[in-house]
Design an enzyme around this catalytic site. Structure first.
Site, PDB file in Angstrom:
ATOM      1  N   LEU A 178       0.883  -1.162   0.000  1.00  0.00           N
ATOM      2  CA  LEU A 178       0.000   0.000   0.000  1.00  0.00           C
ATOM      3  C   LEU A 178       0.922   1.213   0.000  1.00  0.00           C
ATOM      4  CD1 LEU A 178      -3.081   0.583   0.110  1.00  0.00           C
ATOM      5  CD2 LEU A 178      -2.816   0.993   2.556  1.00  0.00           C
ATOM      6  N   ASP A 179       0.775   2.084  -0.976  1.00  0.00           N
ATOM      7  CA  ASP A 179       1.659   3.241  -1.084  1.00  0.00           C
ATOM      8  C   ASP A 179       1.632   4.067   0.199  1.00  0.00           C
ATOM      9  OD1 ASP A 179       2.300   2.565  -3.660  1.00  0.00           O
ATOM     10  OD2 ASP A 179       0.848   3.930  -4.577  1.00  0.00           O
ATOM     11  N   ALA A 180       2.752   4.703   0.489  1.00  0.00           N
ATOM     12  CA  ALA A 180       2.839   5.560   1.668  1.00  0.00           C
ATOM     13  C   ALA A 180       1.766   6.645   1.646  1.00  0.00           C
ATOM     14  CB  ALA A 180       4.224   6.191   1.759  1.00  0.00           C
TER      15      ALA A 180
END
Length: 231
Positions: free
Chosen positions: A55-57
Site C-alpha cells: 500500500l503506497d505511503a
C-alpha cells in the site's frame, strides 16, 4: 504516528488503519530513524510484524499484517492468486459513472505496459466553481474502486488516463486542480483510501472483512461545494 488504530488482532494476524504518508516498510531512500508501519506496529504490540501486501505511503487505510513468517507466506499467496477483495475510496475529477477500466498501465520495473483491470462506481458528485485545463465548473466525485490486479499505481494510472484524476495525485494527476483545491480547502494529500479488505483466514477458514472509516478530509473537501450538489 504511534497511535495506529488496530482494527482486528488474533494470535496469527492483525489489520490496522494505516495513516497517510507512512510507508509500510523501510526502504533505502528513508532516513535511518524514519518511522514505518511494521516498526511502529511492532512497538505497539511488542511482536515481530511481517508485511503481506503493498500500500503506497501516500494511501491510507486497511493493511493486513502477519505475526509469523509462515502466516505471511499463506496470506501473500491469497494476494498472488487474486482471491483477496479490495475496495478503495477516491475523490476524483469529473463524474466517471460506473464500469471497468481495462486499459494497460505502466509497470515501473519492466518499463512497459501490462494488463490491469479496475471496477469503478461513482457514489456522489458535486459541482464546483473551479476551472482547469479548459474546463469550467469542474465536478468532483467520490468513487469506489475495486482492482482485480495489483499493478504499480494502478488506480492512480487508470483514473488519470481517463481524465478522472485522483485529487492530490502529484505524479499522475492534475497539478493545477490539486493546487486550487489546496488553496480553497487546505487539503494537501492524495485522496485515496483503502476502505475494505476481504480475505479468508488461513487457520480458521473464516471469511474476514475489515473496513477503515473514510478520512474526514474527503467529506470536508466535498462539503466546501456541497450546496451545489448535482448527484
Amino acid at each position: 504516528m504511534s497511535n495506529i488504530p488496530i482494527l482486528y488482532q488474533d494470535e496469527h494476524l492483525l489489520l490496522v488503519d494505516k495513516p497517510v504518508d507512512l510507508p509500510i516498510h523501510k526502504n533505502d531512500h528513508m532516513a535511518y530513524d524514519a518511522p514505518y508501519l511494521t516498526k511502529l506496529v511492532g512497538e505497539i504490540t511488542g511482536q515481530w510484524i511481517y508485511n503481506v501486501h503493498r500500500l503506497d505511503a501516500k494511501t491510507s487505510g486497511v493493511v493486513l499484517l502477519a505475526l509469523s513468517p509462515d502466516m505471511a507466506r499463506q496470506l501473500t499467496q491469497q494476494f498472488e492468486k487474486r482471491t483477496v477483495e479490495k475496495t478503495y475510496l477516491a475523490l476524483v475529477k469529473g463524474s466517471p459513472g460506473s464500469g471497468t477500466f481495462d486499459e494497460p498501465v505502466l509497470d515501473r520495473k519492466k518499463g512497459k505496459r501490462v494488463k490491469a483491470s479496475t471496477d469503478y462506481e461513482t457514489l456522489e458528485t458535486i459541482r464546483t466553481d473551479l476551472s482547469s485545463k479548459g474546463v469550467d465548473d469542474l465536478e468532483l466525485s467520490l468513487v469506489a474502486l475495486r482492482p482485480h490486479t495489483g499493478r504499480w499505481h494502478q488506480l492512480r494510472q487508470h483514473c488519470a488516463r481517463q481524465r478522472y484524476d485522483i485529487i492530490g495525485d502529484t505524479q499522475h494527476g492534475d497539478w493545477t486542480l490539486n493546487r486550487l483545491i489546496t488553496d480553497r480547502t487546505g487539503a494537501h494529500r492524495l485522496c485515496l483510501h483503502a476502505q475494505k479488505l476481504r480475505f479468508q483466514h488461513p487457520i480458521t477458514g473464516a471469511d474476514m472483512e475489515m473496513e477503515a472509516e473514510m478520512p474526514a478530509l474527503f467529506l470536508e473537501i466535498m462539503d466546501h461545494w456541497r450546496d451545489t450538489s448535482v448527484a
